[in-house]
Design an enzyme around this catalytic site. Structure first.
Site, mmCIF file in Angstrom:
data_model
loop_
_atom_site.group_PDB
_atom_site.id
_atom_site.type_symbol
_atom_site.label_atom_id
_atom_site.label_comp_id
_atom_site.label_asym_id
_atom_site.label_seq_id
_atom_site.Cartn_x
_atom_site.Cartn_y
_atom_site.Cartn_z
ATOM 1 C CB SER A 1 34.412 39.040 36.442
ATOM 2 O OG SER A 1 34.925 39.974 37.500
ATOM 3 C CB SER A 2 40.116 38.347 36.287
ATOM 4 O OG SER A 2 40.518 39.613 35.231
ATOM 5 C CB SER A 3 41.335 39.517 41.323
ATOM 6 O OG SER A 3 42.056 40.556 42.480
ATOM 7 C CD1 TRP B 1 44.572 35.182 42.581
ATOM 8 C CD2 TRP B 1 45.087 34.086 41.103
ATOM 9 N NE1 TRP B 1 46.184 34.851 42.120
ATOM 10 C CE2 TRP B 1 45.887 33.555 41.573
ATOM 11 C CE3 TRP B 1 44.703 32.279 39.937
ATOM 12 C CZ2 TRP B 1 46.880 32.573 41.441
ATOM 13 C CZ3 TRP B 1 46.272 31.140 40.090
ATOM 14 C CH2 TRP B 1 46.972 32.129 41.113
ATOM 15 C CB THR C 1 36.518 36.737 40.488
ATOM 16 O OG1 THR C 1 36.524 37.374 39.345
ATOM 17 C CG2 THR C 1 37.522 36.539 40.306
#
Length: 397
Positions: free
Chosen positions: A102-104, A79, A81
């Site tokens: 940026s991500s998860s 996901w 972010t």
């Protein structure tokens, strides 16, 4: 219909990862079941196809129906972010476009990397790229909060991760700074893990790792978004780090190494060719993972750009720092390649791919690595044509 709850969703995610062969040890399963991912994803973007073929990002926030948000959080998905270095889902109410910064990361990749670290109780771990803090939380549960140090270059991302970790009950060592420098104040480390892609593994990390310690990081010498490999290296008593590529993997580039996209008249960059010839090797081969990895080894620092003008596609490979280029256009049943500058980019890539094919097209896991104070070395088997050595001099953007 029963409403989903976090604990049952965590168990279901652990089951899925275990059945997929990614989650292999009880200690990491306990971490997955214990750490609430939703604390680290209070808001995020869901990617969908948008108008004109562009990807649009749909905000998912605390205002989203809780059942829907929890169900999404515990999907085995990455996901996003943050977009463009500043835009977050809680700052917009409508679909947006942008470049993910940026991500998860998808849980299966997170867990696969954590399993590959081969940790033992009490080990001291350095994480490069805190992101949302979810993987940091998993390590805190497994190893104890005092044994985890995490470095994040983006101040706002670091603050959000630190707050989420506190909410999860972990007062760990989160640091805002350039992860390429590591964090010498808490060294030496038993393990170093990076959640970003790198052109090379910084020798600073080797210095900060105990002999016998492991460094795990994604490498691609030209910072492409694909054609990269997960390197697992063991630090030796002599100060070198030796190992191999253990899997294909892809991460956002380290912020300091992100490529600045080329703009303007691309043909002007390729106006003066030193050579022109035919080639039977289609640049489409670079769409495949292993050839793309080999191309980066053979021509580090290059950017791959595809351009269409008057329905005619040109595939460019540019090395901006050395003003070198290769430009390929379809010509009958082959391709025409024009090359200029001090290095013949396509010649190098052709040679690497020919040697790889002669060796039986081994997988990326056949690539061995060594990092010394002077250089990175890569090799496949004993074939001299499948050996590369890149000095630690800065690569061009």
């Amino acid at each position: 219909m029963n409403r989903p709850d976090s604990a049952s969703l965590r168990r279901a995610l652990a089951d899925q990862l275990e059945q997929g062969g990614v989650l292999r040890t009880p200690a990491w399963r306990k971490a997955i079941e214990a750490v609430p991912r939703e604390l680290f994803l209070p808001s995020f973007f869901k990617a969908e196809p948008g108008p004109g073929g562009l990807t649009q990002y749909i905000p998912v926030t605390q205002d989203t129906q809780e059942d829907e948000r929890l169900t999404l959080v515990y999907q085995n998905e990455t996901w996003v972010t943050q977009l463009d270095g500043h835009l977050t889902a809680d700052t917009t109410v409508r679909p947006v476009t942008g470049f993910p910064t940026s991500s998860s990361t998808v849980p299966s990749t997170v867990v696969e990397m954590l399993e590959s670290l081969d940790v033992d109780d009490g080990m001291n771990v350095l994480e490069i790229g805190t992101g949302t803090g979810y993987s940091t939380g998993l390590m805190c549960h497994r190893l104890g909060e005092d044994n985890v140090t995490s470095v994040e270059v983006d101040h706002s991302v670091s603050e959000r991760a630190d707050a989420a970790l506190e909410d999860a009950g972990y007062s760990t060592w989160t640091v805002t700074g350039d992860g390429l420098l590591g964090h010498p104040h808490r060294a030496p480390y038993d393990r170093v893990i990076a959640t970003c892609a790198l052109r090379r593994i910084p020798y600073a990390w080797v210095r900060q790792t105990k002999p016998g310690g492991i460094i795990l990081a994604t490498v691609g010498p030209s910072a492409w978004s694909y054609g990269t490999g997960l390197a697992k290296l063991t630090v030796k008593d002599d100060g070198s780090a030796v190992g191999r590529i253990i899997a294909r993997t892809s991460f956002m580039p380290a912020r300091a190494e992100a490529v600045v996209p080329l703009f303007g008249d691309l043909s002007a960059r390729a106006a003066y060719a030193d050579t022109e010839r035919k080639t039977s090797l289609s640049p489409d081969v670079l769409n495949d993972w292993m050839p793309a990895f080999l191309a980066q080894l053979a021509a580090p620092g290059t950017q791959l750009v595809r351009a269409v003008s008057d329905s005619r596609e040109t595939v460019y490979l540019f090395d901006p720092g050395r003003e070198a280029f290769a430009a390929l256009t379809a010509a009958g049943d082959g391709w025409n390649v024009r090359q200029g500058g001090p290095v013949a980019i396509w010649d190098a890539i052709e040679g690497a791919l020919a040697a790889w094919r002669d060796a039986g097209e081994p997988d990326i896991t056949s690539v061995r690595m060594e990092v010394t104070p002077e250089a990175h070395a890569y090799w496949i088997g004993d074939e001299p044509s499948l050996r590369w050595k890149h000095s630690h001099a800065p690569l061009s953007d």
